[in-house]
Design an enzyme around this catalytic site. Sequence first.
Site, PDB file in Angstrom:
ATOM      1  N   ARG A   1       0.829  -1.195   0.000  1.00  0.00           N
ATOM      2  CA  ARG A   1       0.000   0.000   0.000  1.00  0.00           C
ATOM      3  C   ARG A   1       0.876   1.263   0.000  1.00  0.00           C
ATOM      4  O   ARG A   1       2.017   1.240   0.449  1.00  0.00           O
ATOM      5  CB  ARG A   1      -0.912   0.037   1.234  1.00  0.00           C
ATOM      6  CG  ARG A   1      -2.010  -1.022   1.238  1.00  0.00           C
ATOM      7  CD  ARG A   1      -2.925  -0.858   2.435  1.00  0.00           C
ATOM      8  NE  ARG A   1      -2.171  -0.846   3.695  1.00  0.00           N
ATOM      9  CZ  ARG A   1      -1.905   0.249   4.399  1.00  0.00           C
ATOM     10  NH1 ARG A   1      -2.319   1.439   3.983  1.00  0.00           N
ATOM     11  NH2 ARG A   1      -1.216   0.173   5.520  1.00  0.00           N
TER      12      ARG A   1
ATOM     13  N   LYS B   1      -8.317  -2.767   1.566  1.00  0.00           N
ATOM     14  CA  LYS B   1      -8.281  -1.840   2.695  1.00  0.00           C
ATOM     15  C   LYS B   1      -9.163  -0.616   2.475  1.00  0.00           C
ATOM     16  O   LYS B   1      -9.550   0.036   3.452  1.00  0.00           O
ATOM     17  CB  LYS B   1      -6.842  -1.425   2.981  1.00  0.00           C
ATOM     18  CG  LYS B   1      -5.992  -2.570   3.537  1.00  0.00           C
ATOM     19  CD  LYS B   1      -6.637  -3.242   4.761  1.00  0.00           C
ATOM     20  CE  LYS B   1      -5.740  -4.307   5.358  1.00  0.00           C
ATOM     21  NZ  LYS B   1      -6.392  -5.053   6.463  1.00  0.00           N
TER      22      LYS B   1
ATOM     23  N   HIS C   1      -9.704  -4.687  13.213  1.00  0.00           N
ATOM     24  CA  HIS C   1      -8.638  -5.284  12.416  1.00  0.00           C
ATOM     25  C   HIS C   1      -8.138  -6.504  13.177  1.00  0.00           C
ATOM     26  O   HIS C   1      -7.154  -6.443  13.915  1.00  0.00           O
ATOM     27  CB  HIS C   1      -7.518  -4.267  12.210  1.00  0.00           C
ATOM     28  CG  HIS C   1      -6.485  -4.723  11.231  1.00  0.00           C
ATOM     29  ND1 HIS C   1      -5.156  -4.384  11.336  1.00  0.00           N
ATOM     30  CD2 HIS C   1      -6.580  -5.489  10.114  1.00  0.00           C
ATOM     31  CE1 HIS C   1      -4.488  -4.904  10.332  1.00  0.00           C
ATOM     32  NE2 HIS C   1      -5.318  -5.582   9.577  1.00  0.00           N
TER      33      HIS C   1
ATOM     34  N   SER D   1       0.701  -6.360  10.890  1.00  0.00           N
ATOM     35  CA  SER D   1       1.331  -7.295   9.967  1.00  0.00           C
ATOM     36  C   SER D   1       2.572  -7.922  10.593  1.00  0.00           C
ATOM     37  O   SER D   1       3.410  -7.240  11.177  1.00  0.00           O
ATOM     38  CB  SER D   1       1.723  -6.556   8.683  1.00  0.00           C
ATOM     39  OG  SER D   1       2.344  -7.422   7.773  1.00  0.00           O
TER      40      SER D   1
ATOM     41  N   LYS E   1      -1.422 -12.840  13.284  1.00  0.00           N
ATOM     42  CA  LYS E   1      -2.886 -12.783  13.313  1.00  0.00           C
ATOM     43  C   LYS E   1      -3.518 -13.882  12.456  1.00  0.00           C
ATOM     44  O   LYS E   1      -4.406 -14.608  12.900  1.00  0.00           O
ATOM     45  CB  LYS E   1      -3.308 -11.390  12.849  1.00  0.00           C
ATOM     46  CG  LYS E   1      -4.781 -11.112  12.791  1.00  0.00           C
ATOM     47  CD  LYS E   1      -5.060  -9.619  12.729  1.00  0.00           C
ATOM     48  CE  LYS E   1      -4.168  -8.867  11.767  1.00  0.00           C
ATOM     49  NZ  LYS E   1      -4.459  -9.137  10.353  1.00  0.00           N
ATOM     50  N   THR E   2      -3.059 -13.972  11.215  1.00  0.00           N
ATOM     51  CA  THR E   2      -3.598 -14.979  10.305  1.00  0.00           C
ATOM     52  C   THR E   2      -3.160 -16.382  10.721  1.00  0.00           C
ATOM     53  O   THR E   2      -3.959 -17.324  10.737  1.00  0.00           O
ATOM     54  CB  THR E   2      -3.139 -14.691   8.866  1.00  0.00           C
ATOM     55  OG1 THR E   2      -3.649 -13.423   8.450  1.00  0.00           O
ATOM     56  CG2 THR E   2      -3.635 -15.757   7.903  1.00  0.00           C
TER      57      THR E   2
ATOM     58  N   ASP F   1      -8.972 -11.455   9.085  1.00  0.00           N
ATOM     59  CA  ASP F   1      -8.422 -10.097   9.087  1.00  0.00           C
ATOM     60  C   ASP F   1      -9.378  -8.988   9.530  1.00  0.00           C
ATOM     61  O   ASP F   1      -8.954  -8.072  10.218  1.00  0.00           O
ATOM     62  CB  ASP F   1      -7.907  -9.756   7.691  1.00  0.00           C
ATOM     63  CG  ASP F   1      -6.996  -8.549   7.683  1.00  0.00           C
ATOM     64  OD1 ASP F   1      -6.125  -8.450   8.570  1.00  0.00           O
ATOM     65  OD2 ASP F   1      -7.149  -7.705   6.797  1.00  0.00           O
TER      66      ASP F   1
ATOM     67  N   ARG G   1       2.247 -12.199  -1.122  1.00  0.00           N
ATOM     68  CA  ARG G   1       0.901 -12.427  -0.599  1.00  0.00           C
ATOM     69  C   ARG G   1       0.181 -13.543  -1.354  1.00  0.00           C
ATOM     70  O   ARG G   1       0.533 -13.886  -2.484  1.00  0.00           O
ATOM     71  CB  ARG G   1       0.062 -11.150  -0.725  1.00  0.00           C
ATOM     72  CG  ARG G   1       0.518 -10.007   0.174  1.00  0.00           C
ATOM     73  CD  ARG G   1      -0.065 -10.156   1.553  1.00  0.00           C
ATOM     74  NE  ARG G   1       0.283  -9.046   2.428  1.00  0.00           N
ATOM     75  CZ  ARG G   1      -0.277  -8.857   3.622  1.00  0.00           C
ATOM     76  NH1 ARG G   1      -1.199  -9.692   4.052  1.00  0.00           N
ATOM     77  NH2 ARG G   1       0.101  -7.853   4.384  1.00  0.00           N
TER      78      ARG G   1
END
Length: 546
Positions: A67, A209, A229, A247, A251-252, A266, A331
């Site tokens: 991003r 996003k 988030h 990131s 989390k994932t 997410d 990704r």
Amino acid sequence: MGFKIKTYMATEKLVKLDLGYLGIANDEEVNYQLDVPTLVEHAIYNGEGTLSNTGALNAKTGKFTGRAPKDRYIVKDQITESDVWWGDINQPISDHTFQLLKSKISTHLSASKRLYVRDAIAGADPRYGISLRVITETAYQNIFANNLFIRPAHLSEDNVPEWTIMAAPSLILDTIDDLEIKNKNFVIINFTQKMVLIAGTGYTGEIKKSVFSILNFILPNEHGVLSMHCSANKSKEGETALYFGLSGTGKTTLSADRSRLLIGDDEHGWSADGVFNFEGGCYAKCIGLTAEKEPEIFNAIQFGALLENVVYKEGSRIPDYENVSITENTRVSYPIEFMEGADLSGMGGMPKHIFFLTADAFGVLPPISLLNKEQAMYHFISGYTAKVAGTEVGVLEPTATFSACFGQAFLPLHPEKYAEILKSKLVNDPSICVWLVNTGWIKGPYGVGHRIKLSYTRSLIRAAMSGVLQDMDFKKHDIFGLRYPTSCEGIPDDILDAKKLWKNDEAYDIQAQKLAALFISNMRKYGVNQEVLAGGPQPLNVKIEA
């Protein structure tokens, strides 16, 4: 004006779709709601990517592999003027400039050889979901929209979704003079026209996003729903857990647990009735991915999944997840049904456990701590993690990163708005356990210590959710005031005490004081009350001020 449409899978017939209401007049082919095999064929024909040995399409996103937050804007008008948290995160732009850029994108898309249109939904709870139309000039972006958003079972031929996203990665402006933008690439959200413009970047995360930012404005403001988030999963009995984190904090990875059902990886909402996923798919980082460490994600990379900027092993189509020659931000996106044990409803009950994940490269924080309400508020607003300084030889100093609510870059409202909603939920249900989990460094800072084993973190989280961990003996951290367990089955006792792992107590205290000072300095900019400040670190040599 009429358009030539390819396959429309819901009805299996050709549909006449008119995009004239957007100023798009294209006499070439407009591909509406294509199935994934057809989109893959288009992407390969267009030279957008190649098939990996697993069947996943591997696309290159061009100049941008992440991003560009400094090129994101929100139109300042009657809807947003008094509510948006304006500043470096939410940069204002006039409606006049928006209209000029919209015209440029519409003209550009009208001249494109082919367009791809995807209608979808964001928000699994129908009371709070929004309908989307994503218009792209590349097939791989359309696959991404199919993978990430919720795929509606039925669509009307005259359906006009509430929100529109127009993505034109190949649009390069001749000049940006008098356009209120810093660079020729941009992302602009217009809450009045319910539209997003994306130009000059092919990174798909900008699409994802932007939708998250939209929901982060609408849900708290209009419905009192906490937008988050975080990832979420639940036990087979329905007990829900949330995992907040920036990131690289896990989390994932940690929400992908074979013993539990994945709700989403997410973005979620928390209403008066429970938790719901915003998305219909997952978007995972690939760096360092292995079948042994993350089998669920590894096995999800199959036909229909979309890899981004992944390099193959030499002479093959085998992805090399260690290769970061294009970017460290490699990704993969895929529909959530590709995950073993996913709950396709996207719905969960009221959370019983909340985990704030931080990769502490200072080596200061305990592997897991149980937070009281004040500490939960403090660490939620802080949104702390740490990044290593880089790859230069001899550079060992970590850098603290604070992102309010673990998602500051996507918050149109002031962080206190989200924090107050969280506070009300914790007050209304005192049985909710909030944990701070350090998935980062132990036995010293980055360059001296090492990252805690993933297996240890998984065991601690499972013990917390089972209720076993709460019954253990706890100690209190001298500076951060965190209560952490002194033992847990399957974990060496010395792992749980951050200070004991260091060879030098004085060196640890200095490092802890340093990190505490960074926390306190960061918190000053939010002007929070003394109750919240009491939940933070209180080093002897730093005065706490509101």
